[in-house]
Design a protein around this motif. Sequence first.
Motif, PDB file in Angstrom:
ATOM      1  N   VAL A   1       0.851  -1.189   0.000  1.00  0.00           N
ATOM      2  CA  VAL A   1       0.000   0.000   0.000  1.00  0.00           C
ATOM      3  C   VAL A   1       0.885   1.236   0.000  1.00  0.00           C
ATOM      4  N   ASN A   2       0.565   2.173  -0.896  1.00  0.00           N
ATOM      5  CA  ASN A   2       1.216   3.480  -0.891  1.00  0.00           C
ATOM      6  C   ASN A   2       0.134   4.531  -1.087  1.00  0.00           C
ATOM      7  N   GLU A   3      -0.144   5.323  -0.061  1.00  0.00           N
ATOM      8  CA  GLU A   3      -1.276   6.244  -0.094  1.00  0.00           C
ATOM      9  C   GLU A   3      -1.127   7.319  -1.160  1.00  0.00           C
ATOM     10  N   GLN A   4       0.096   7.598  -1.570  1.00  0.00           N
ATOM     11  CA  GLN A   4       0.310   8.580  -2.636  1.00  0.00           C
ATOM     12  C   GLN A   4       0.214   7.952  -4.025  1.00  0.00           C
ATOM     13  N   GLY A   5       0.050   6.649  -4.083  1.00  0.00           N
ATOM     14  CA  GLY A   5      -0.049   5.960  -5.379  1.00  0.00           C
ATOM     15  C   GLY A   5       1.286   5.854  -6.088  1.00  0.00           C
ATOM     16  N   SER A   6       2.380   6.051  -5.370  1.00  0.00           N
ATOM     17  CA  SER A   6       3.702   6.054  -6.000  1.00  0.00           C
ATOM     18  C   SER A   6       4.200   4.640  -6.264  1.00  0.00           C
ATOM     19  N   LEU A   7       4.757   4.444  -7.451  1.00  0.00           N
ATOM     20  CA  LEU A   7       5.336   3.152  -7.828  1.00  0.00           C
ATOM     21  C   LEU A   7       6.863   3.179  -7.766  1.00  0.00           C
ATOM     22  N   THR A   8       7.434   4.225  -7.207  1.00  0.00           N
ATOM     23  CA  THR A   8       8.892   4.404  -7.257  1.00  0.00           C
ATOM     24  C   THR A   8       9.653   3.343  -6.467  1.00  0.00           C
ATOM     25  N   SER A   9       8.999   2.667  -5.529  1.00  0.00           N
ATOM     26  CA  SER A   9       9.702   1.662  -4.726  1.00  0.00           C
ATOM     27  C   SER A   9       9.911   0.349  -5.483  1.00  0.00           C
TER      28      SER A   9
ATOM     29  N   ILE B   1      -6.295   8.213 -11.335  1.00  0.00           N
ATOM     30  CA  ILE B   1      -4.972   8.791 -11.078  1.00  0.00           C
ATOM     31  C   ILE B   1      -5.009  10.277 -11.421  1.00  0.00           C
ATOM     32  N   GLY B   2      -4.422  11.099 -10.572  1.00  0.00           N
ATOM     33  CA  GLY B   2      -4.459  12.544 -10.779  1.00  0.00           C
ATOM     34  C   GLY B   2      -3.867  12.973 -12.110  1.00  0.00           C
ATOM     35  N   ARG B   3      -4.436  14.002 -12.688  1.00  0.00           N
ATOM     36  CA  ARG B   3      -3.922  14.526 -13.962  1.00  0.00           C
ATOM     37  C   ARG B   3      -2.467  14.954 -13.847  1.00  0.00           C
ATOM     38  N   ASP B   4      -2.071  15.407 -12.675  1.00  0.00           N
ATOM     39  CA  ASP B   4      -0.701  15.887 -12.498  1.00  0.00           C
ATOM     40  C   ASP B   4       0.291  14.760 -12.234  1.00  0.00           C
ATOM     41  N   SER B   5      -0.191  13.530 -12.076  1.00  0.00           N
ATOM     42  CA  SER B   5       0.724  12.425 -11.790  1.00  0.00           C
ATOM     43  C   SER B   5       0.582  11.242 -12.750  1.00  0.00           C
ATOM     44  N   ILE B   6      -0.358  11.322 -13.685  1.00  0.00           N
ATOM     45  CA  ILE B   6      -0.602  10.188 -14.579  1.00  0.00           C
ATOM     46  C   ILE B   6       0.624   9.858 -15.429  1.00  0.00           C
ATOM     47  N   GLU B   7       1.336  10.888 -15.894  1.00  0.00           N
ATOM     48  CA  GLU B   7       2.498  10.609 -16.743  1.00  0.00           C
ATOM     49  C   GLU B   7       3.641   9.993 -15.942  1.00  0.00           C
ATOM     50  N   ASP B   8       3.819  10.433 -14.701  1.00  0.00           N
ATOM     51  CA  ASP B   8       4.832   9.802 -13.848  1.00  0.00           C
ATOM     52  C   ASP B   8       4.494   8.335 -13.609  1.00  0.00           C
ATOM     53  N   CYS B   9       3.215   8.060 -13.422  1.00  0.00           N
ATOM     54  CA  CYS B   9       2.774   6.686 -13.192  1.00  0.00           C
ATOM     55  C   CYS B   9       3.085   5.814 -14.404  1.00  0.00           C
TER      56      CYS B   9
ATOM     57  N   GLY C   1       5.313   6.422 -16.703  1.00  0.00           N
ATOM     58  CA  GLY C   1       6.765   6.318 -16.795  1.00  0.00           C
ATOM     59  C   GLY C   1       7.320   5.254 -15.860  1.00  0.00           C
ATOM     60  N   ASN C   2       6.750   5.142 -14.671  1.00  0.00           N
ATOM     61  CA  ASN C   2       7.182   4.108 -13.738  1.00  0.00           C
ATOM     62  C   ASN C   2       6.798   2.715 -14.225  1.00  0.00           C
ATOM     63  N   MET C   3       5.645   2.599 -14.850  1.00  0.00           N
ATOM     64  CA  MET C   3       5.268   1.308 -15.433  1.00  0.00           C
ATOM     65  C   MET C   3       6.299   0.867 -16.471  1.00  0.00           C
ATOM     66  N   TYR C   4       6.703   1.802 -17.304  1.00  0.00           N
ATOM     67  CA  TYR C   4       7.715   1.487 -18.314  1.00  0.00           C
ATOM     68  C   TYR C   4       9.011   1.030 -17.650  1.00  0.00           C
TER      69      TYR C   4
ATOM     70  N   ARG D   1       2.492   6.318 -25.623  1.00  0.00           N
ATOM     71  CA  ARG D   1       3.453   6.463 -26.725  1.00  0.00           C
ATOM     72  C   ARG D   1       4.556   7.449 -26.368  1.00  0.00           C
ATOM     73  N   ASP D   2       4.204   8.521 -25.672  1.00  0.00           N
ATOM     74  CA  ASP D   2       5.209   9.508 -25.276  1.00  0.00           C
ATOM     75  C   ASP D   2       6.248   8.900 -24.330  1.00  0.00           C
ATOM     76  N   HIS D   3       5.867   7.836 -23.631  1.00  0.00           N
ATOM     77  CA  HIS D   3       6.795   7.184 -22.702  1.00  0.00           C
ATOM     78  C   HIS D   3       7.387   5.915 -23.304  1.00  0.00           C
ATOM     79  N   ASN D   4       7.443   5.901 -24.636  1.00  0.00           N
ATOM     80  CA  ASN D   4       8.172   4.883 -25.408  1.00  0.00           C
ATOM     81  C   ASN D   4       7.493   3.518 -25.488  1.00  0.00           C
ATOM     82  N   PHE D   5       6.246   3.425 -25.025  1.00  0.00           N
ATOM     83  CA  PHE D   5       5.512   2.176 -25.181  1.00  0.00           C
ATOM     84  C   PHE D   5       5.097   1.980 -26.644  1.00  0.00           C
ATOM     85  N   GLU D   6       5.068   0.726 -27.045  1.00  0.00           N
ATOM     86  CA  GLU D   6       4.436   0.344 -28.310  1.00  0.00           C
ATOM     87  C   GLU D   6       3.001  -0.055 -27.991  1.00  0.00           C
ATOM     88  N   VAL D   7       2.028   0.627 -28.590  1.00  0.00           N
ATOM     89  CA  VAL D   7       0.624   0.295 -28.362  1.00  0.00           C
ATOM     90  C   VAL D   7       0.264  -0.874 -29.279  1.00  0.00           C
TER      91      VAL D   7
END
Length: 305
Positions: A153-161, A179-187, A189-192, A255-261
Amino acid sequence: MKKYFLTAVALKAFSLNSVTRLAYRKLGNSIGQKRREKQNIDAYVERGDLLVETARQYGLLDRDITAAELGTGWIHWFGLYFALHSRKNVKLHLFDVWDNRQLNALKSSFSGLAGRWKNNSDTDQQKLQKIANLLKVDSFEDLYDLFSASYTVNEQGSLTSYNDNTYDALFSFHVMEHIGRDSIEDCIGNMYRMLKPGGVCIHQIGIDDHLSHYDNTASPKAYLGYSLKARKRLFENVVQYHNALQAEDFIRYFRDHNFEVLSSHRETTTVEDLSIHDDWIKYSQEDLETTILTVVCKKPEEHPL
């Protein structure tokens, strides 16, 4: 649309501060648990089958893998459903932003699944045995031991760990719209970062107006009638936050985070009767009509540094 507006007011009230948000969670767990113990699992099974068929298409069921369910919810449905269908070993990581696990509801849902499978002569007996073992556990810790799983569980929704280049598969169902509009791209990026080269992510995203779930007289895309500013002021809340990003936005971010759709599928509704605000006219008609997006993305074998 009376229920639509009353629900919006109630959710705004529950979002006021940490005390009201805690009250919302406690009420949701205590009142909702009994309902979930008796819930119809049709939609869960349909979405679970979609996950399994997609995983089969990309060879994820026939080899040992490490997978993560993002936003695992009350009953860990998709992670466990995936593991039940795998023919090999799955190291399963379950992630959420707060602990709302309900063991009785989990057992009830998978007991219902076992009942369905027993009536199907084609069901693999090994899967039935796995569910039988699941239904015997006395705690979530026993469940995780049984399925080689872990829970975070991470209350901030962070995947950095989570470690780099570790996962063969990531998946979520009706999570990314929260997921918040201000954090969706970070999320994303972490998936990648988390995926191994060649790893796959599978996401089903609810782009419909979630307030319409409480009022069947409201359009599934009712929010298109309001400016972004008005929607935020009148309807946006913390406890059931919805970012109202459209299918085009999500696909572009991947796509901006280098994923192939690899594939995308849309479920749609008509918006002919809506007076659409100018804030939404940049989107295509297809985007405006989309209520659910299912997207499958891959981290290239040779991923950019």
